[in-house]
Design an enzyme around this catalytic site. Sequence first.
Site, PDB file in Angstrom:
ATOM      1  N   ARG A  51       5.645   4.736  13.489  1.00 38.09           N
ATOM      2  CA  ARG A  51       6.183   5.642  14.533  1.00 38.09           C
ATOM      3  C   ARG A  51       6.655   6.974  13.957  1.00 38.09           C
ATOM      4  O   ARG A  51       6.597   8.002  14.621  1.00 38.09           O
ATOM      5  CB  ARG A  51       7.357   4.974  15.241  1.00 38.09           C
ATOM      6  CG  ARG A  51       6.957   3.831  16.143  1.00 38.09           C
ATOM      7  CD  ARG A  51       8.183   3.083  16.589  1.00 38.09           C
ATOM      8  NE  ARG A  51       8.988   2.676  15.435  1.00 38.09           N
ATOM      9  CZ  ARG A  51      10.116   2.016  15.493  1.00 38.09           C
ATOM     10  NH1 ARG A  51      10.632   1.687  16.653  1.00 38.09           N
ATOM     11  NH2 ARG A  51      10.761   1.671  14.391  1.00 38.09           N
ATOM     12  N   LYS A 181      -2.052 -14.849  -6.594  1.00 35.39           N
ATOM     13  CA  LYS A 181      -1.589 -14.810  -7.985  1.00 35.39           C
ATOM     14  C   LYS A 181      -2.673 -15.392  -8.884  1.00 35.39           C
ATOM     15  O   LYS A 181      -3.233 -16.447  -8.579  1.00 35.39           O
ATOM     16  CB  LYS A 181      -0.309 -15.651  -8.138  1.00 35.39           C
ATOM     17  CG  LYS A 181       0.929 -15.012  -7.523  1.00 35.39           C
ATOM     18  CD  LYS A 181       2.116 -15.955  -7.688  1.00 35.39           C
ATOM     19  CE  LYS A 181       3.326 -15.459  -6.952  1.00 35.39           C
ATOM     20  NZ  LYS A 181       4.111 -14.489  -7.690  1.00 35.39           N
ATOM     21  N   GLU A 215      14.559 -19.360  -8.187  1.00 31.67           N
ATOM     22  CA  GLU A 215      14.905 -17.937  -8.249  1.00 31.67           C
ATOM     23  C   GLU A 215      16.345 -17.785  -8.725  1.00 31.67           C
ATOM     24  O   GLU A 215      17.171 -18.672  -8.484  1.00 31.67           O
ATOM     25  CB  GLU A 215      14.770 -17.299  -6.862  1.00 31.67           C
ATOM     26  CG  GLU A 215      13.349 -17.285  -6.344  1.00 31.67           C
ATOM     27  CD  GLU A 215      13.276 -16.706  -4.941  1.00 31.67           C
ATOM     28  OE1 GLU A 215      13.102 -15.495  -4.825  1.00 31.67           O
ATOM     29  OE2 GLU A 215      13.415 -17.475  -3.980  1.00 31.67           O
ATOM     30  N   ASP A 234      10.896 -20.514   4.563  1.00 24.58           N
ATOM     31  CA  ASP A 234      10.584 -19.351   3.728  1.00 24.58           C
ATOM     32  C   ASP A 234       9.648 -19.701   2.569  1.00 24.58           C
ATOM     33  O   ASP A 234       8.833 -18.878   2.163  1.00 24.58           O
ATOM     34  CB  ASP A 234      11.905 -18.779   3.178  1.00 24.58           C
ATOM     35  CG  ASP A 234      11.731 -17.403   2.574  1.00 24.58           C
ATOM     36  OD1 ASP A 234      11.096 -16.557   3.238  1.00 24.58           O
ATOM     37  OD2 ASP A 234      12.207 -17.160   1.446  1.00 24.58           O
ATOM     38  N   HIS A 239       4.201 -21.203   0.766  1.00 25.22           N
ATOM     39  CA  HIS A 239       3.835 -21.103  -0.657  1.00 25.22           C
ATOM     40  C   HIS A 239       3.730 -22.470  -1.344  1.00 25.22           C
ATOM     41  O   HIS A 239       2.757 -22.757  -2.034  1.00 25.22           O
ATOM     42  CB  HIS A 239       4.858 -20.269  -1.425  1.00 25.22           C
ATOM     43  CG  HIS A 239       5.128 -18.933  -0.824  1.00 25.22           C
ATOM     44  ND1 HIS A 239       4.140 -18.149  -0.301  1.00 25.22           N
ATOM     45  CD2 HIS A 239       6.275 -18.234  -0.656  1.00 25.22           C
ATOM     46  CE1 HIS A 239       4.659 -17.017   0.155  1.00 25.22           C
ATOM     47  NE2 HIS A 239       5.960 -17.054  -0.042  1.00 25.22           N
ATOM     48  N   LYS A 330      17.549 -20.650  -4.405  1.00 20.69           N
ATOM     49  CA  LYS A 330      18.071 -19.340  -4.817  1.00 20.69           C
ATOM     50  C   LYS A 330      19.234 -19.555  -5.768  1.00 20.69           C
ATOM     51  O   LYS A 330      19.893 -20.593  -5.719  1.00 20.69           O
ATOM     52  CB  LYS A 330      18.609 -18.599  -3.585  1.00 20.69           C
ATOM     53  CG  LYS A 330      17.607 -18.493  -2.464  1.00 20.69           C
ATOM     54  CD  LYS A 330      16.904 -17.185  -2.521  1.00 20.69           C
ATOM     55  CE  LYS A 330      15.903 -17.045  -1.415  1.00 20.69           C
ATOM     56  NZ  LYS A 330      14.797 -16.181  -1.800  1.00 20.69           N
TER      57      LYS A 330
HETATM   58  P1  NAP Z   1      10.024  -2.774   7.256  1.00 23.16           P
HETATM   59  O1  NAP Z   1      10.431  -2.187   5.962  1.00 23.16           O
HETATM   60  O2  NAP Z   1      11.053  -3.002   8.306  1.00 23.16           O
HETATM   61  O3  NAP Z   1       8.866  -1.873   7.844  1.00 23.16           O
HETATM   62  C1  NAP Z   1       8.385  -2.028   9.137  1.00 23.16           C
HETATM   63  C2  NAP Z   1       7.314  -1.005   9.395  1.00 23.16           C
HETATM   64  O4  NAP Z   1       6.902  -1.134  10.753  1.00 23.16           O
HETATM   65  C3  NAP Z   1       7.778   0.420   9.202  1.00 23.16           C
HETATM   66  O5  NAP Z   1       6.742   1.171   8.624  1.00 23.16           O
HETATM   67  C4  NAP Z   1       8.024   0.892  10.623  1.00 23.16           C
HETATM   68  O6  NAP Z   1       7.850   2.278  10.632  1.00 23.16           O
HETATM   69  C5  NAP Z   1       6.916   0.158  11.361  1.00 23.16           C
HETATM   70  N1  NAP Z   1       7.181  -0.018  12.787  1.00 23.16           N
HETATM   71  C6  NAP Z   1       8.277  -0.558  13.360  1.00 23.16           C
HETATM   72  N2  NAP Z   1       8.155  -0.560  14.701  1.00 23.16           N
HETATM   73  C7  NAP Z   1       6.942   0.002  14.974  1.00 23.16           C
HETATM   74  C8  NAP Z   1       6.238   0.287  16.166  1.00 23.16           C
HETATM   75  N3  NAP Z   1       6.748   0.011  17.364  1.00 23.16           N
HETATM   76  N4  NAP Z   1       5.024   0.859  16.064  1.00 23.16           N
HETATM   77  C9  NAP Z   1       4.490   1.157  14.866  1.00 23.16           C
HETATM   78  N5  NAP Z   1       5.108   0.904  13.699  1.00 23.16           N
HETATM   79  C10 NAP Z   1       6.328   0.335  13.751  1.00 23.16           C
HETATM   80  O7  NAP Z   1       9.305  -4.194   7.063  1.00 23.16           O
HETATM   81  P2  NAP Z   1       8.511  -4.697   5.774  1.00 23.16           P
HETATM   82  O8  NAP Z   1       9.480  -5.315   4.848  1.00 23.16           O
HETATM   83  O9  NAP Z   1       7.632  -3.620   5.275  1.00 23.16           O
HETATM   84  O10 NAP Z   1       7.675  -5.891   6.387  1.00 23.16           O
HETATM   85  C11 NAP Z   1       6.472  -5.703   7.115  1.00 23.16           C
HETATM   86  C12 NAP Z   1       5.853  -7.068   7.361  1.00 23.16           C
HETATM   87  O11 NAP Z   1       5.568  -7.694   6.115  1.00 23.16           O
HETATM   88  C13 NAP Z   1       6.755  -8.046   8.103  1.00 23.16           C
HETATM   89  O12 NAP Z   1       5.947  -8.906   8.902  1.00 23.16           O
HETATM   90  C14 NAP Z   1       7.385  -8.867   6.972  1.00 23.16           C
HETATM   91  O13 NAP Z   1       7.784 -10.136   7.403  1.00 23.16           O
HETATM   92  C15 NAP Z   1       6.226  -8.947   6.012  1.00 23.16           C
HETATM   93  N6  NAP Z   1       6.584  -9.180   4.607  1.00 23.16           N
HETATM   94  C16 NAP Z   1       7.326  -8.259   3.924  1.00 23.16           C
HETATM   95  C17 NAP Z   1       7.623  -8.478   2.590  1.00 23.16           C
HETATM   96  C18 NAP Z   1       8.405  -7.478   1.779  1.00 23.16           C
HETATM   97  O14 NAP Z   1       8.540  -7.674   0.574  1.00 23.16           O
HETATM   98  N7  NAP Z   1       8.909  -6.425   2.364  1.00 23.16           N
HETATM   99  C19 NAP Z   1       7.182  -9.639   1.954  1.00 23.16           C
HETATM  100  C20 NAP Z   1       6.424 -10.555   2.671  1.00 23.16           C
HETATM  101  C21 NAP Z   1       6.120 -10.311   4.000  1.00 23.16           C
HETATM  102  P3  NAP Z   1       8.467   3.282  11.705  1.00 23.16           P
HETATM  103  O15 NAP Z   1       9.908   2.964  11.810  1.00 23.16           O
HETATM  104  O16 NAP Z   1       8.143   4.613  11.119  1.00 23.16           O
HETATM  105  O17 NAP Z   1       7.725   3.008  12.957  1.00 23.16           O
END
Ligand code: NAP
Length: 483
Positions: A51, A181, A215, A234, A239, A330
């Site tokens: 967004r 991995k 962890e 989780d 995993h 953890k």
């Molecule tokens: P995040 O940091 O909260 O990022 C969310 C992203 O979604 C941001 O780029 C946000 O950007 C975008 N977004 C939110 N609402 C939106 C909308 N209505 N339209 C378009 N874009 C939108 O989350 P994240 O940690 O990157 O995680 C993303 C996914 O990966 C999730 O499903 C999470 O469970 C999974 N995941 C993450 C990790 C990790 O290490 N972070 C690990 C495993 C799995 P804007 O605010 O600019 O829209």
Amino acid sequence: MVSRVIPVEDFDLVIFGATGDLAHRKILPGLFKRYVAGQVPESAQIIGAARTEQDDAAFRDMAAAAIAEFGGVARDDPQLKDFLRHLSYVAIDAQGEGGWSALKGKMRGGVVQAFYFSVAPALFGDIAERLAGHGIADADSRIVVEKPFGRDLSSAKALNQTLAQHFDEHQIYRIDHYLGKETVQNLMAVRFANVLFEPLWNAQFIDHVQITVAETVGVAGRGSYYDKSGAIRDMVQNHMMQLLCLIAMEPPYHFDPDAVRDEKLKVIRALEPLAPGDIVRGQYQADGDEPGYPQDAGDGHSRTESYVAMKVRISNWRWQGTPFYLRTGKKLRARTSEIAITFKEPPHSIFDDSGTPKANELVIRLQPNEGMNLKVMIKEPGPGGMRLVQVPLDMSFADALGPDGQDMPDAYERLIMDVIRGNQTLFMRGDEVEAAWAWTDPIIAAWEEGKQRPEPYDAGSSGPEEALRLMHRDNRRWREIRA
Ligand code: NAP
């Protein structure tokens, strides 16, 4: 040894959630590494979408900063500058109609099209619907979805159905980054590319298997998110289930996506329901100024587990009578992931007073220091007669493979390239995810209905005492948790 980089076809990859944490930590640095390795075609496009209103230049700056921070690259690295040419950006709200025609305008025909849904799962349906509705995705496009894939069987089924309205199963890539991995893939190589292990790989010769994912960090900073999940959702449902499958499955007829996933599915379906006495849940305790789990979770009454240990049985011919012990937690003593296969003791010892031969043990270390360790009995050197001693045959993959072993690609690098190649072997199929939830759901439900509290354990320990007893009552011991 020289690693081979097999180029992939030209592609347009759209990252929804390109401004988010996962894109910054893993996806963009992973793509950059593949670019440096020469795997990203010269005309490939990586299109960020979220967004946040910004132009291409601002997105490139954002991406460069993320790659520098998480990819360990200098901000002024000339290759980074070159890589940024592949990046552009379009502002899109997944739930609105703006931006989609701009995205459509950027997409080229005749190249691989992939859409990475790196956003909250609640948005998957919105994005899938609009990609189809605006005529951006077609029957050849691929979508990549992140974990968590549901929080129980019914939500996983609903998610599968939502995606199925617009995409066929062969277009859907469900990520479990453990499968990307190198050492996890090595489990298949060790088992199915050597004649040594497979004849012994069954209940006749294997006493038990231990799978540990430990962890050292707690949940501080993401406690309220984790508290809705817990270790079973989780770690175990995804995993650890995947690791269990790779150890327990029958040899697939071919290293082919459906052949491998069919065999994994059979293992999950053969899991016996867990008896209440076969599971121990724990929560780490406060340690001086360091908060305990309930404080980290922001709920002093939380019953969510930060640790779980379980004894799992697989009801099939191969594994009848060989338990699999799983534990993950953890704030444990060390950060380590390993699979230990303990063989049975030799049926008869020909050596009288020289010490009884001990059981062989094969330990596959996933992290840190990936490698294998096989404990074997030998004669203790010296003239004092025939005395036996157990010694490790220890191999670190880094030492064995030379420079290639030092720099193993991150799971995301491998997985994203597999999406472009159209290879689903290392991605979870819909029925696999549902079967895993079908086994996990009753375990979670039984706990939620009860009033029992998780067993406390000290930060920096090996977990709760009760988990030790889970093994001791079977006359077995957990391996020490150490890095
Ligand atoms: P995040 O940091 O909260 O990022 C969310 C992203 O979604 C941001 O780029 C946000 O950007 C975008 N977004 C939110 N609402 C939106 C909308 N209505 N339209 C378009 N874009 C939108 O989350 P994240 O940690 O990157 O995680 C993303 C996914 O990966 C999730 O499903 C999470 O469970 C999974 N995941 C993450 C990790 C990790 O290490 N972070 C690990 C495993 C799995 P804007 O605010 O600019 O829209």
